[in-house]
Design a protein around this motif. Structure first.
Motif, short mmCIF file in Angstrom:
data_model
loop_
_atom_site.label_atom_id
_atom_site.label_comp_id
_atom_site.label_asym_id
_atom_site.label_seq_id
_atom_site.Cartn_x
_atom_site.Cartn_y
_atom_site.Cartn_z
N LYS A 69 0.83 -1.21 0.00
CA LYS A 69 0.00 0.00 0.00
C LYS A 69 0.86 1.26 0.00
N ASP A 70 0.27 2.35 -0.48
CA ASP A 70 0.96 3.64 -0.56
C ASP A 70 0.63 4.47 0.67
N ILE A 71 1.45 5.50 0.91
CA ILE A 71 1.10 6.53 1.88
C ILE A 71 0.17 7.47 1.13
N LYS A 72 -1.04 7.61 1.61
CA LYS A 72 -2.07 8.37 0.91
C LYS A 72 -1.91 9.87 1.11
N ALA A 73 -2.30 10.64 0.11
CA ALA A 73 -2.32 12.09 0.23
C ALA A 73 -3.27 12.47 1.36
N GLY A 74 -2.86 13.44 2.16
CA GLY A 74 -3.68 13.88 3.30
C GLY A 74 -3.26 13.25 4.61
N THR A 75 -2.31 12.31 4.57
CA THR A 75 -1.83 11.68 5.79
C THR A 75 -1.06 12.71 6.62
N LYS A 76 -1.44 12.85 7.89
CA LYS A 76 -0.77 13.80 8.78
C LYS A 76 0.37 13.10 9.50
N VAL A 77 1.53 13.74 9.50
CA VAL A 77 2.72 13.20 10.14
C VAL A 77 3.13 14.18 11.23
N LYS A 78 3.23 13.69 12.46
CA LYS A 78 3.56 14.56 13.60
C LYS A 78 5.01 14.37 14.02
N ASN A 79 5.55 15.40 14.65
CA ASN A 79 6.86 15.36 15.29
C ASN A 79 7.98 14.93 14.33
N ILE A 80 8.19 15.69 13.27
CA ILE A 80 9.23 15.36 12.30
C ILE A 80 10.60 15.76 12.82
N ARG A 81 11.63 15.12 12.28
CA ARG A 81 13.03 15.48 12.55
C ARG A 81 13.67 15.80 11.20
N LEU A 82 14.41 16.88 11.14
CA LEU A 82 15.01 17.33 9.88
C LEU A 82 16.45 16.84 9.75
N ARG A 83 16.82 16.50 8.52
CA ARG A 83 18.19 16.09 8.18
C ARG A 83 18.62 16.87 6.94
N PRO A 84 19.18 18.08 7.11
CA PRO A 84 19.51 18.92 5.96
C PRO A 84 20.56 18.32 5.02
N GLU A 85 21.36 17.40 5.50
CA GLU A 85 22.44 16.85 4.68
C GLU A 85 21.98 15.71 3.77
N SER A 86 20.73 15.28 3.89
CA SER A 86 20.23 14.12 3.15
C SER A 86 19.26 14.53 2.04
#
Length: 110
Positions: A69-86
Motif C-alpha cells: 500500500k501507498d502513503i495516501k495524500a492527506g496523511t498527517k505526520v507529527k513530530n518530524i526530525r530534519l536532516r539537511p544533509e540528506s
C-alpha cells in the motif's frame, strides 16, 4: 561565470537578476539575495520553513518500496526530525508504516 542562485520558494535553479532583486523563472518569486540565507534550512512544497517537531501533511500518494500500500495524500505526520544533509530530509514515524524518510517537496506544513 556567476554563481547559480537557487529560488528559496520552489528550489529552482532557473533564476535571473532584475534591478536589485533575483526572480525565479519557474514560480516568479522575487527576493533580495542579500536578505535571504537558506543555508541549512528546509522548506515544504509551499515554501514555508520547516522546524524539528513540526507536523506536516503528505500532498500526494507516495509508493513505499516493499509495501503493498501507498502513503495516501492527506496523511498527517507529527513530530518530524530534519536532516539537511540528506536527499530525503525528513525523518518521521507514520502510523501503519513505521519509521520513514520523506522528501520535503512532497509535504506541506500542517
Amino acid at each position: 561565470m556567476s554563481e547559480t542562485i537557487i529560488c528559496p520558494k520552489c528550489q529552482s535553479e532557473f533564476t535571473y537578476e532584475q534591478d536589485n532583486l533575483q526572480v525565479c523563472s519557474q514560480c516568479f518569486y522575487e527576493w533580495d539575495p542579500a536578505e535571504v540565507s537558506t543555508e541549512g534550512k528546509i522548506f515544504d512544497s509551499l515554501g514555508k520553513e520547516l522546524q524539528n517537531g513540526d507536523s506536516v501533511i503528505v500532498i500526494k500518494d507516495l509508493p513505499v518500496k516493499g509495501s503493498p500500500k501507498d502513503i495516501k495524500a492527506g496523511t498527517k505526520v507529527k513530530n518530524i526530525r530534519l536532516r539537511p544533509e540528506s536527499d530525503h530530509n525528513i525523518d518521521c514515524k507514520i502510523e501503519g508504516f513505521g519509521a520513514m524518510a520523506l522528501k520535503s517537496e512532497f509535504v506541506r506544513k500542517a
